[in-house]
Enzyme design. Sequence first.
Site, PDB file in Angstrom:
ATOM      1  N   SER A  44      86.472  31.776  -4.791  1.00 31.31           N
ATOM      2  CA  SER A  44      86.595  32.015  -6.207  1.00 31.31           C
ATOM      3  C   SER A  44      86.602  30.752  -6.960  1.00 31.31           C
ATOM      4  CB  SER A  44      87.645  33.019  -6.594  1.00 31.31           C
ATOM      5  OG  SER A  44      87.938  32.962  -7.909  1.00 31.31           O
ATOM      6  N   ARG A  50      86.061  31.171 -10.928  1.00 30.56           N
ATOM      7  CA  ARG A  50      86.610  31.882 -12.488  1.00 30.56           C
ATOM      8  C   ARG A  50      87.909  32.469 -11.891  1.00 30.56           C
ATOM      9  NH1 ARG A  50      81.565  30.417 -12.373  1.00 30.56           N
ATOM     10  NH2 ARG A  50      81.791  31.302 -10.176  1.00 30.56           N
ATOM     11  N   THR A  51      87.568  33.328 -10.995  1.00 32.09           N
ATOM     12  CA  THR A  51      88.974  34.345 -10.995  1.00 32.09           C
ATOM     13  C   THR A  51      90.232  33.550 -10.743  1.00 32.09           C
ATOM     14  OG1 THR A  51      87.381  35.945 -10.237  1.00 32.09           O
ATOM     15  CG2 THR A  51      89.985  36.162  -9.891  1.00 32.09           C
ATOM     16  N   ARG A 111      92.020  39.340  -4.337  1.00 27.34           N
ATOM     17  CA  ARG A 111      90.666  39.589  -4.100  1.00 27.34           C
ATOM     18  C   ARG A 111      90.368  39.809  -2.756  1.00 27.34           C
ATOM     19  NH1 ARG A 111      85.795  35.745  -6.005  1.00 27.34           N
ATOM     20  NH2 ARG A 111      86.163  37.118  -8.013  1.00 27.34           N
ATOM     21  N   HIS A 124      84.636  45.320  -9.325  1.00 23.14           N
ATOM     22  CA  HIS A 124      85.429  44.290 -10.108  1.00 23.14           C
ATOM     23  C   HIS A 124      85.859  44.483 -11.629  1.00 23.14           C
ATOM     24  CE1 HIS A 124      85.941  40.234 -10.515  1.00 23.14           C
ATOM     25  NE2 HIS A 124      84.851  39.395 -10.449  1.00 23.14           N
ATOM     26  N   GLN A 149      86.209  41.759 -14.352  1.00 20.70           N
ATOM     27  CA  GLN A 149      84.890  41.373 -14.844  1.00 20.70           C
ATOM     28  C   GLN A 149      84.118  42.133 -15.777  1.00 20.70           C
ATOM     29  OE1 GLN A 149      83.184  38.342 -13.790  1.00 20.70           O
ATOM     30  NE2 GLN A 149      81.911  38.622 -15.497  1.00 20.70           N
ATOM     31  N   ASP A 168      73.196  39.863 -11.267  1.00 24.41           N
ATOM     32  CA  ASP A 168      73.899  38.984 -10.313  1.00 24.41           C
ATOM     33  C   ASP A 168      73.457  38.697  -9.181  1.00 24.41           C
ATOM     34  OD1 ASP A 168      76.583  38.517  -9.138  1.00 24.41           O
ATOM     35  OD2 ASP A 168      77.041  40.525  -8.554  1.00 24.41           O
ATOM     36  N   SER A 191      76.029  39.404  -2.146  1.00 25.44           N
ATOM     37  CA  SER A 191      77.322  39.214  -2.478  1.00 25.44           C
ATOM     38  C   SER A 191      78.146  38.459  -1.258  1.00 25.44           C
ATOM     39  CB  SER A 191      77.923  40.311  -2.772  1.00 25.44           C
ATOM     40  OG  SER A 191      77.493  40.828  -3.982  1.00 25.44           O
ATOM     41  N   MET A 192      79.225  38.013  -1.678  1.00 26.32           N
ATOM     42  CA  MET A 192      80.131  37.596  -0.643  1.00 26.32           C
ATOM     43  C   MET A 192      80.238  38.359   0.555  1.00 26.32           C
ATOM     44  SD  MET A 192      83.094  35.751  -3.073  1.00 26.32           S
ATOM     45  CE  MET A 192      82.806  37.047  -4.444  1.00 26.32           C
ATOM     46  N   CYS A 244      77.647  37.465 -14.218  1.00 24.66           N
ATOM     47  CA  CYS A 244      79.116  37.370 -14.132  1.00 24.66           C
ATOM     48  C   CYS A 244      79.368  35.909 -13.320  1.00 24.66           C
ATOM     49  CB  CYS A 244      79.720  38.508 -12.992  1.00 24.66           C
ATOM     50  SG  CYS A 244      78.638  38.472 -11.636  1.00 24.66           S
ATOM     51  N   LEU A 245      78.242  35.265 -12.841  1.00 22.68           N
ATOM     52  CA  LEU A 245      78.282  33.869 -12.148  1.00 22.68           C
ATOM     53  C   LEU A 245      79.400  34.296 -10.893  1.00 22.68           C
ATOM     54  CD1 LEU A 245      79.078  31.593 -15.435  1.00 22.68           C
ATOM     55  CD2 LEU A 245      76.809  32.245 -14.221  1.00 22.68           C
ATOM     56  N   ARG A 303      86.907  35.758 -19.294  1.00 24.16           N
ATOM     57  CA  ARG A 303      87.964  36.314 -18.369  1.00 24.16           C
ATOM     58  C   ARG A 303      89.211  35.765 -18.461  1.00 24.16           C
ATOM     59  NH1 ARG A 303      85.799  36.957 -13.055  1.00 24.16           N
ATOM     60  NH2 ARG A 303      87.870  37.467 -12.380  1.00 24.16           N
TER      61      ARG A 303
HETATM   62  N1  NVA Z   1      78.604  40.535  -6.431  1.00 23.24           N
HETATM   63  C1  NVA Z   1      79.247  39.172  -6.456  1.00 23.24           C
HETATM   64  C2  NVA Z   1      80.008  38.910  -7.574  1.00 23.24           C
HETATM   65  C3  NVA Z   1      80.894  37.746  -7.521  1.00 23.24           C
HETATM   66  C4  NVA Z   1      81.723  37.711  -8.761  1.00 23.24           C
HETATM   67  C5  NVA Z   1      80.029  39.281  -4.970  1.00 23.24           C
HETATM   68  O1  NVA Z   1      80.776  40.295  -4.787  1.00 23.24           O
HETATM   69  O2  NVA Z   1      79.863  38.248  -4.497  1.00 23.24           O
HETATM   70  N1   CP Z   2      82.631  36.162 -11.581  1.00 24.82           N
HETATM   71  C1   CP Z   2      83.623  35.650 -10.917  1.00 24.82           C
HETATM   72  O1   CP Z   2      84.438  36.434 -10.340  1.00 24.82           O
HETATM   73  O2   CP Z   2      83.623  34.552 -10.423  1.00 24.82           O
HETATM   74  P1   CP Z   2      84.460  33.820  -8.969  1.00 24.82           P
HETATM   75  O3   CP Z   2      83.869  34.591  -7.851  1.00 24.82           O
HETATM   76  O4   CP Z   2      84.185  32.313  -8.943  1.00 24.82           O
HETATM   77  O5   CP Z   2      85.930  34.066  -9.321  1.00 24.82           O
END
Ligand code: NVA
Ligand code: CP
Length: 306
Positions: free
Chosen positions: A53, A55-56, A104, A131, A134, A224, A228-229, A264-265, A292
């Site tokens: 992460s 931003r979070t 998270r 999320h 977000q 997005d 995703s992660m 959302c970045l 955020r």
């Molecule tokens: N969909 C993305 C959002 C990241 C903020 C993820 O879960 O990786």
């Molecule tokens: N948008 C968001 O939650 O960014 P991070 O994964 O960088 O926290």
Amino acid sequence: MNLRHCIKVDDFSKDEIIELFELASELKKKFRNKESYKPFKDHSMAMIFAKPSARTRVSFETGFTWMGGHAIYLAPQDIGLGTRETASDLAQLFSRYNDMIMARVYSHNDMIDFEKFSTVPVINGLTDYNHPCQILTDMFTIWENKKNNFNNLKIVYVGDGNNIVNSWIRLSSILSFDFTCVCPEGYEPDNDTIQFAKSKNLSKINISNDAKESVKNADVIYTDVWASMGQKKEIDERIKVFSPLQVNEALVENAKSDYMFMHCLPAERGREVTDGVIDSSNSVVFEQAENRLHTQNAIMVTLANK
Ligand code: NVA
Ligand code: CP
């Protein structure tokens, strides 16, 4: 005092969401003016990260510190969630040390265990399913830009039907708007979530695979990452499937001229979105990212009843 958590956007009612936005707006002014505001003096918050992460982590840590508290960052290797220790044990442990827990995690069931076993407020900082911080922030950003009015909004998400989309759909069960998710077949958002939101008869929810048609007259175009992660190893396959859904200059031509571009970045520039779109004057991605901080500050103050 009732113990409250933020696990999903619909943990708040419509009136509470409006109050949250009004508070976020007030706290945004205070923060930008560097005013002293310390409702969390002598408080601490455990921040559990099983995934990366930027931003979070930084927005929660900055916000909680500004509000007078101490936020403790726990990296994936510190905790070993699910390998070294269970979510239920960690929730009971941190409830004794800390005044708040932010987490998270991968599995949404772990988040539910945090909620179930914690005796302090728990905030969901993203799971594979949703999320909420977000999407509450995103709607706050729209609310600010549309001068506190989000009636008849047409929001079109283009990309993977992921955790971001599930949260948008849940929000559509509380606030009324027209929401379309454009995604390839097989990458739709969670069906139970769609059925749940549709059963409230409040918003229009459409699932489509026609990006050009769907973005016609859109007020907001949102995208997005395609993987995703936790899915990054699927990226080669996903690039093939998602390429026709890139948000580029040709696609956004069909939206309203004052449409807002949101993400959302982090963005994988040149994949789901071109530089020309994300750097355009319609893009609000950095305002959205800044928000955020303010929205989460409002969430923390509300949950702690400060
Ligand atoms: N969909 C993305 C959002 C990241 C903020 C993820 O879960 O990786
Ligand atoms: N948008 C968001 O939650 O960014 P991070 O994964 O960088 O926290």
